[in-house]
Design an enzyme around this catalytic site. Structure first.
Site, PDB file in Angstrom:
ATOM      1  NE  ARG A 233      41.148  43.778  38.799  1.00 39.63           N
ATOM      2  CZ  ARG A 233      42.388  43.290  38.877  1.00 39.63           C
ATOM      3  NH1 ARG A 233      42.612  42.116  39.428  1.00 39.63           N
ATOM      4  NH2 ARG A 233      43.399  44.003  38.416  1.00 39.63           N
TER       5      ARG A 233
ATOM      6  CG  ASP B 167      49.951  45.191  42.334  1.00 39.92           C
ATOM      7  OD1 ASP B 167      49.389  45.881  43.201  1.00 39.92           O
ATOM      8  OD2 ASP B 167      49.320  44.550  41.476  1.00 39.92           O
ATOM      9  CD  GLU B 168      49.985  44.710  37.503  1.00 39.58           C
ATOM     10  OE1 GLU B 168      50.250  43.795  36.698  1.00 39.58           O
ATOM     11  OE2 GLU B 168      48.818  45.012  37.818  1.00 39.58           O
TER      12      GLU B 168
ATOM     13  CE1 TYR C 156      50.129  35.522  41.140  1.00 37.86           C
ATOM     14  CE2 TYR C 156      49.223  36.818  39.350  1.00 37.86           C
ATOM     15  CZ  TYR C 156      49.872  36.745  40.566  1.00 37.86           C
ATOM     16  OH  TYR C 156      50.241  37.899  41.197  1.00 37.86           O
TER      17      TYR C 156
ATOM     18  CG  ASP D 201      44.595  34.633  36.655  1.00 35.69           C
ATOM     19  OD1 ASP D 201      45.513  34.185  37.372  1.00 35.69           O
ATOM     20  OD2 ASP D 201      44.667  35.731  36.084  1.00 35.69           O
TER      21      ASP D 201
ATOM     22  CD1 TRP E 175      45.960  36.865  40.167  1.00 33.25           C
ATOM     23  CD2 TRP E 175      45.021  38.760  40.882  1.00 33.25           C
ATOM     24  NE1 TRP E 175      46.840  37.468  41.033  1.00 33.25           N
ATOM     25  CE2 TRP E 175      46.293  38.635  41.493  1.00 33.25           C
ATOM     26  CE3 TRP E 175      44.241  39.873  41.185  1.00 33.25           C
ATOM     27  CZ2 TRP E 175      46.795  39.573  42.388  1.00 33.25           C
ATOM     28  CZ3 TRP E 175      44.746  40.815  42.067  1.00 33.25           C
ATOM     29  CH2 TRP E 175      45.998  40.669  42.658  1.00 33.25           C
TER      30      TRP E 175
END
Length: 640
Positions: free
Chosen positions: A286, A449-450, A543, A545, A593
């Site tokens: 990202r 994932d996802e 996490y 973030d 992240w």
């Protein structure tokens, strides 16, 4: 025209009977020229639906977090004037000041692109609560600066601080090199602080004696303090390094805050880690992190006696690892910009952005980590999260599949590698061949994932495979894919690691497989019941973030709720595991992240003190944890 100057202001307001609420966007022309026939693009984690209701603007397109609008026909914007428009039909409500536009740019009539500065998302119709204090002053009952806190410590504070610790005569080459490694680490992290060690005798210093002994726990160490010397016993290289690191922490704390911390005059530390996996993940897709910055994070992990760096190298936004067989991955697959194959995403504006790691640079990172007793576990995120790879290698797409037949949770259309295309496995085989030559880790993390629930259902090739193999649905296809990947890794002497969704649709053979439970804490226990080894990294605790407080002006993401430092510190990942399954819980991991991480200050605000909180959870027995002690000591931590 001359370089344009523009600023975008944005606000969110609640709307009755519409949970998503609405945006009010204002573009201010600070340039010296009138503009017309332009388009405005911004990136935002709070996305709009397919047909948002716009007032005083026309919605043009969205791709994941990228949004583009045009003003009404004939509108011109003179110097000093503003264009205001509204947007309704948001997919979720904004909850914090970082939930609005993160970057923006204008495309003028001549096709040129111009940067637009962006401020915080304001709140209308409700009180905008200021950010709170997240960390108490703290207090220590034992005046020693050690983080993570050791398993056992019985120490008496001294009245003096050695100028430096220096090895006694007879120290081995390995011991001298270990001192040099920790001394160099300290100097990188605290470049203006007095060094804790010297390799030659020092006036007003203290002798450091070493003893390598059988019976000391793996990665463990024992320290004995006396007025004339410190003795360090260890059983392996990691334990030697950790013992030296603790001595460096003790000296640094005593020098930096002598009213609070002291150096021991006598006593013992008997220490070993609670968990074997003490990890930190970094998403470099990202946002790109230069090699020096990656090394800096690894240095910080070493300071906290963490031993695993999970390197998230690919995602929808970019493929960051050089693969010589497919140079397109790091040309087409890393460039995001208004005129690039990949549109700007969070934080990107008018200027194209790229960045990747050459194989030589990746080896450099691996060597740097290994010298600090840290294993680098690489991740390429497949089969989902593959927009960048598919943009670079369009021959991996089923040409008969409608181009927008499914979307990921982040809004990317058709972003998964197709299990029914044999070329997919040829591609990944060559990728794995090059990865195993770079990364000595026995684990390769393959994401998993996802994957959206209707992925591949419009692909004739996938439908044919399902009929031929008796496969049901998306997750059956994913399991088929993962089992083939597991076999390919085994052929290369590697084992599969992945996110918890790897278990979907029948999963893979649990033997030798490591899965990371991220969606919610209960998932880890379910995975262990299925026979998987598990690393706990739930978004609700680990996490980094995630936002740290509920107030509007506190920055961060919020899909997993609010994660204050106190919760990260006190959360017990193994809490729900019965005794029979506790051996399957390999350890814990922080995840960074990077959607929100647009600058170093932002990184530091969210990562600290929660990263050292995870480090203490990974090392210190539950009964040895103390929030107020941690709060007092963590203030001395290095920053990114």
């Amino acid at each position: 025209m001359a370089t344009a100057q523009f600023r975008l202001e944005n606000a969110w307001h609640p709307i009755a009977r519409d949970e998503g609420g609405g945006f009010v966007v204002t573009l201010v022309n600070l340039s010296a020229e009138t503009i017309a026939d332009f388009k405005l693009a911004y990136t935002s984690l709070t996305r709009v639906g397919d047909a948002p209701a716009c007032g005083n603007a026309a919605f043009l397109r969205r791709n994941a977090n990228f949004h583009q609008y045009a003003p009404p026909a004939g509108l011109s914007l003179a110097p000093g004037r503003s264009w205001r428009f509204t947007v309704e039909g948001l997919l979720r409500p904004a909850r914090h000041r970082t939930d609005g536009a993160k970057s923006a740019y204008l495309t003028l009539a001549d096709g040129s692109h111009h940067a637009v500065e962006v401020g915080d998302l304001m709140l209308e119709g409700r009180h905008s609560e200021p950010a709170p204090q997240l960390l108490p002053e703290g207090e220590v009952r034992e005046p020693f600066s050690i983080l993570p806190w050791p398993a056992k410590a019985s120490l008496t504070a001294g009245d003096t601080i050695p100028v430096a610790l220096h090895p006694a005569a007879g120290a081995t080459l390995d011991e001298l090199r270990a001192i040099d490694t920790v001394l160099s680490l300290f100097q990188r992290l605290y470049s203006v602080a007095h060094v804790p060690f010297a390799l030659a005798p020092v006036h007003e210093g203290r002798v450091l004696r070493f003893a390598r002994q059988d019976g000391v726990a793996p990665s463990g160490y024992e320290l004995t303090f006396a007025a004339d010397a410190v003795k360090l016993r260890y059983g392996d290289a990691a334990g030697l390094q950790y013992g030296l690191t603790v001595l460096a922490q003790l000296l640094h704390g005593a020098r930096t805050k002598p009213d609070t911390f002291r150096f021991p005059a006598s006593g013992m530390i008997l220490d070993a880690p609670r968990y074997g996996w003490r990890g930190c993940h970094l998403d470099v897709s990202r946002q790109f992190y230069p090699v020096a910055d990656v090394k800096r994070l690894i240095d910080i992990l070493a300071w906290f006696r963490m031993n695993t760096f999970h390197w998230h190298l690919t995602d929808d936004e970019a493929w960051r690892l050089e693969i010589k067989a497919f140079p397109e991955l790091t040309t087409v697959g890393v460039l995001r910009g208004p005129d690039e194959p990949l549109l700007p995403q969070l934080g990107n504006g008018a200027e194209p952005v790229g960045g990747f790691y050459t194989q030589e640079q990746a080896r450099e990172v691996v060597a740097h980590a290994a010298a600090l007793a840290i294993e680098v576990v690489p991740e390429i995120d497949i089969p989902g999260h593959s927009t960048a790879a598919l943009a670079a290698l369009p021959d991996l797409i089923d040409g008969q599949e409608a181009p927008d037949s499914y979307r990921s949770v982040q809004g990317y259309p058709n972003n998964a590698l197709n299990p029914a295309i044999e070329r997919t496995y040829e591609f990944l085989g060559k990728v794995f061949d090059e990865m195993v030559a770079i990364f000595p880790s026995k684990l390769i993390h393959i994401g998993g994932d996802e994957v959206a629930a209707n992925t591949w259902m419009a692909s004739p090739l996938a439908r044919s495979l399902m009929e031929r193999e008796g496969i049901e649905g998306t997750f059956g296809l994913q399991s088929y894919f993962m089992k083939r990947i597991q076999g390919m890794l085994a052929d290369r002497g590697r084992s599969l690691a992945g996110w918890d969704e790897v278990s979907h649709g029948g999963g893979v053979d649990p033997a030798g497989t490591l899965l990371m439970a991220w969606q919610k804490p209960e998932v880890g226990l379910e995975l262990a019941k299925q026979g998987y080894d598990v690393v706990m990294t739930p978004g609700q605790a680990y996490y980094l973030d995630m936002v740290q407080a509920s107030e509007w002006q506190e920055p961060g993401a919020s899909w997993a709720g609010t994660v204050p430092p106190h919760h990260t510190y006190t959360y017990e990942a193994v809490g729900e595991f019965p005794e029979a399954l506790k051996p399957r819980m390999r350890g814990v991991q922080a995840c960074i992240w990077s959607e929100h991480f647009l600058n170093r200050d932002y990184f530091n605000h969210l990562v600290f003190p929660r990263l050292p909180a995870v480090a203490e959870a990974a090392w210190t027995p539950a009964e040895g944890k103390d929030w107020l002690r941690f709060a007092a000591i963590v203030r001395l931590s290095p920053r990114y």
